[in-house]
Scaffold this motif. Structure first.
Motif, mmCIF file in Angstrom:
data_model
loop_
_atom_site.group_PDB
_atom_site.id
_atom_site.type_symbol
_atom_site.label_atom_id
_atom_site.label_comp_id
_atom_site.label_asym_id
_atom_site.label_seq_id
_atom_site.Cartn_x
_atom_site.Cartn_y
_atom_site.Cartn_z
ATOM 1 N N THR A 86 0.830 -1.207 0.000
ATOM 2 C CA THR A 86 0.000 0.000 0.000
ATOM 3 C C THR A 86 0.863 1.255 0.000
ATOM 4 O O THR A 86 0.585 2.229 -0.719
ATOM 5 C CB THR A 86 -0.932 -0.008 1.217
ATOM 6 N N ILE A 87 1.931 1.247 0.786
ATOM 7 C CA ILE A 87 2.830 2.401 0.824
ATOM 8 C C ILE A 87 3.527 2.578 -0.521
ATOM 9 O O ILE A 87 3.688 3.699 -1.020
ATOM 10 C CB ILE A 87 3.848 2.244 1.961
ATOM 11 N N LYS A 88 3.929 1.479 -1.126
ATOM 12 C CA LYS A 88 4.604 1.573 -2.418
ATOM 13 C C LYS A 88 3.658 2.067 -3.513
ATOM 14 O O LYS A 88 4.070 2.797 -4.425
ATOM 15 C CB LYS A 88 5.225 0.237 -2.795
ATOM 16 N N VAL A 89 2.386 1.676 -3.450
ATOM 17 C CA VAL A 89 1.403 2.203 -4.398
ATOM 18 C C VAL A 89 1.303 3.717 -4.231
ATOM 19 O O VAL A 89 1.314 4.480 -5.212
ATOM 20 C CB VAL A 89 0.024 1.541 -4.189
ATOM 21 N N ASP A 116 -5.593 -0.549 -3.498
ATOM 22 C CA ASP A 116 -5.001 0.373 -4.472
ATOM 23 C C ASP A 116 -5.955 1.526 -4.758
ATOM 24 O O ASP A 116 -5.552 2.687 -4.881
ATOM 25 C CB ASP A 116 -4.676 -0.359 -5.773
ATOM 26 N N LEU A 117 -7.244 1.198 -4.874
ATOM 27 C CA LEU A 117 -8.239 2.236 -5.131
ATOM 28 C C LEU A 117 -8.380 3.157 -3.927
ATOM 29 O O LEU A 117 -8.571 4.373 -4.090
ATOM 30 C CB LEU A 117 -9.580 1.604 -5.492
ATOM 31 N N TYR A 118 -8.301 2.594 -2.718
ATOM 32 C CA TYR A 118 -8.370 3.437 -1.517
ATOM 33 C C TYR A 118 -7.236 4.456 -1.528
ATOM 34 O O TYR A 118 -7.429 5.636 -1.212
ATOM 35 C CB TYR A 118 -8.257 2.598 -0.247
ATOM 36 N N VAL A 119 -6.028 3.976 -1.850
ATOM 37 C CA VAL A 119 -4.861 4.866 -1.891
ATOM 38 C C VAL A 119 -5.073 5.969 -2.914
ATOM 39 O O VAL A 119 -4.852 7.157 -2.632
ATOM 40 C CB VAL A 119 -3.582 4.069 -2.223
ATOM 41 N N ALA A 120 -5.487 5.598 -4.112
ATOM 42 C CA ALA A 120 -5.669 6.582 -5.174
ATOM 43 C C ALA A 120 -6.770 7.577 -4.824
ATOM 44 O O ALA A 120 -6.646 8.781 -5.103
ATOM 45 C CB ALA A 120 -5.987 5.874 -6.491
ATOM 46 N N GLU A 130 -8.647 13.650 -9.588
ATOM 47 C CA GLU A 130 -9.863 12.856 -9.785
ATOM 48 C C GLU A 130 -9.489 11.414 -10.063
ATOM 49 O O GLU A 130 -8.612 11.140 -10.893
ATOM 50 C CB GLU A 130 -10.669 13.407 -10.968
ATOM 51 N N LEU A 131 -10.152 10.488 -9.380
ATOM 52 C CA LEU A 131 -9.992 9.071 -9.668
ATOM 53 C C LEU A 131 -11.165 8.610 -10.507
ATOM 54 O O LEU A 131 -12.318 8.717 -10.092
ATOM 55 C CB LEU A 131 -9.922 8.254 -8.370
ATOM 56 N N ARG A 132 -10.863 8.082 -11.693
ATOM 57 C CA ARG A 132 -11.898 7.505 -12.550
ATOM 58 C C ARG A 132 -11.740 5.994 -12.557
ATOM 59 O O ARG A 132 -10.630 5.488 -12.767
ATOM 60 C CB ARG A 132 -11.776 8.029 -13.981
ATOM 61 N N MET A 151 -3.281 3.539 -13.445
ATOM 62 C CA MET A 151 -2.892 2.669 -12.333
ATOM 63 C C MET A 151 -3.692 1.375 -12.410
ATOM 64 O O MET A 151 -4.898 1.356 -12.214
ATOM 65 C CB MET A 151 -3.187 3.361 -10.990
ATOM 66 N N LEU A 152 -3.003 0.266 -12.712
ATOM 67 C CA LEU A 152 -3.685 -1.010 -12.890
ATOM 68 C C LEU A 152 -2.927 -2.133 -12.193
ATOM 69 O O LEU A 152 -1.696 -2.099 -12.096
ATOM 70 C CB LEU A 152 -3.792 -1.361 -14.380
#
Length: 395
Positions: A86-89, A116-120, A130-132, A151-152
């Motif tokens: 999570t930190i690296k993301v 990953d989505l939480y981080v973004a 904005e996160l899409r 980001m995938l």
């Protein structure tokens, strides 16, 4: 030719267990137990704080990172270890955003791992971006001129669907964006080639197919063209150019070293280093071929013997990682009954029975036993027992 009988012997696999959950936690490499014991008795016990220099603890993140680099298509000095995935993301996405000033869109897909989505989402909120999020098969069409970061996760944690890294990276670059790839379900499972795909950043964990143990540290890779320009928001002591000068102002280290944050987890890195010994004689094309053979045989067997289950993974092995999912309304209970019979997979909400195939230690007999046991459980209805419906904290 890779000797997979030898790699299987390198692991402690409990008697009577068919282990198909290496995509959650790899089994213990036998060498890790002895290596960690030796580190504790010969290094920590006797050297005390001197171990940072005498035993090389301080440079562990670079040395272990170099060993992982070969498995993901990266070069020496391009991968560093430490902290959690999570930190690296967070580091990778924040650095990519700063390299694209004026652009504020992060694009991901609904198959990405929620963390990953939480981080973004949190990062986007903090910096006014904005996160899409779109469906996995809509990613390419959603790459637009305002995109900053794609980001995938290369291999979907639920379905095993594998994105085309090279094609999507090229599409993102055409739009002026950068890419961040999460290799949590790729490294050690498929033939990753970050350099060949011309990716920008990549991160991954080491406790799944790399068998580093529970809580094993994550890794981060930065393409050399960005290594001295990337400025992660999370700046830590170990990423400073001169940590022991104790400057009040942050000055980033050169290259990927700036992606170090806190004190290296020496015991965990020691276990991981031992785990990576198993890979020394492994050819990645052999690994991929064996993975395809195992997953293809499993899909064919389950569909022939268990018609009530619905395939939840791509049928084309070229579009699939090294895991297979099947759906059933009572997936959780069926998986618990399967585990009780000695075949260990796992469950992912809402209804997915998930099976990970690790070519280093899984073989055709594991496939046959898993298919036969699953068919028997469904035929006899043993999953209906109340005890298999009680959910534990970890599924």
């Amino acid at each position: 030719m890779t000797d997979f009988a030898a790699t299987r012997r390198a692991f402690h696999l409990p008697q009577g267990i068919t282990y198909l959950d290496g995509n959650s936690l790899g089994p213990m490499p036998i060498a890790a137990r002895d290596r960690v014991a030796r580190m504790m008795t010969e290094e920590w016990s006797e050297m005390l704080i001197g171990g940072w220099n005498r035993a090389g603890w301080y440079v562990q993140p670079r040395k272990v990172g170099d060993r992982i680099a070969r498995l993901i298509g990266a070069g020496p000095g391009q991968v560093v270890m430490g902290d959690t995935l999570t930190i690296k993301v967070f580091q990778a996405v924040s650095a990519a955003l700063r390299l694209r000033p004026g652009r504020r869109v992060i694009l991901s897909d609904s198959g990405n791992f929620p963390s990953d989505l939480y981080v973004a989402e949190g990062l986007a909120r903090a910096v006014g971006a904005e996160l899409r999020v779109v469906a996995p098969d809509e990613v390419e069409a959603a790459i637009a001129p305002d995109l900053a970061v794609l980001m995938l996760t290369e291999v979907d944690y639920r379905t095993g669907r594998r994105h085309d890294m090279a094609a999507l990276t090229a599409r993102a670059h055409d739009a002026g964006a950068l890419t961040v790839w999460d290799l949590a379900h790729s490294a050690g499972a498929v033939d990753v080639d970050l350099t060949g795909a011309d990716a920008d950043f990549a991160v991954g964990c080491t406790y799944k197919y790399l068998n580093g143990g529970p809580g094993a540290p994550a890794f981060i890779w930065t393409h050399p063209r960005h290594a001295d320009a990337a400025q992660p928001v999370l700046q830590g002591w170990m990423g400073h150019d001169a940590p022991f000068a104790f400057d009040m102002d942050y000055r980033p280290a050169s290259g990927v070293e700036r992606m170090r944050v806190g004190t290296p987890p020496v015991i965990a890195l020691t276990a991981l280093d031992a785990a990576l010994d198993v890979w020394d004689g492994v050819a990645l094309p052999d690994l991929r071929a064996r993975s395809v053979d195992l997953t293809e045989a499993f899909i064919a067997g389950v569909e022939a013997e268990c018609p009530d289950l619905v395939l939840n993974s791509p049928r084309d092995p070229g579009k699939r990682g090294s895991q297979v999912g099947f759906r059933h309304p009572q997936g959780y209970a069926i998986m618990q009954a399967l585990i009780a019979e000695g075949v260990v997979g796992d469950f992912r909400a809402p209804d997915v029975l998930r099976f990970g195939f690790a070519p280093l230690y899984n073989h055709a007999d594991d496939v046959a036993r898993a298919v036969g046991t699953l068919a028997r459980i469904l035929h006899k209805g043993t999953w209906k027992n109340d005890m298999f419906h009680r959910k534990a904290a970890v599924t």
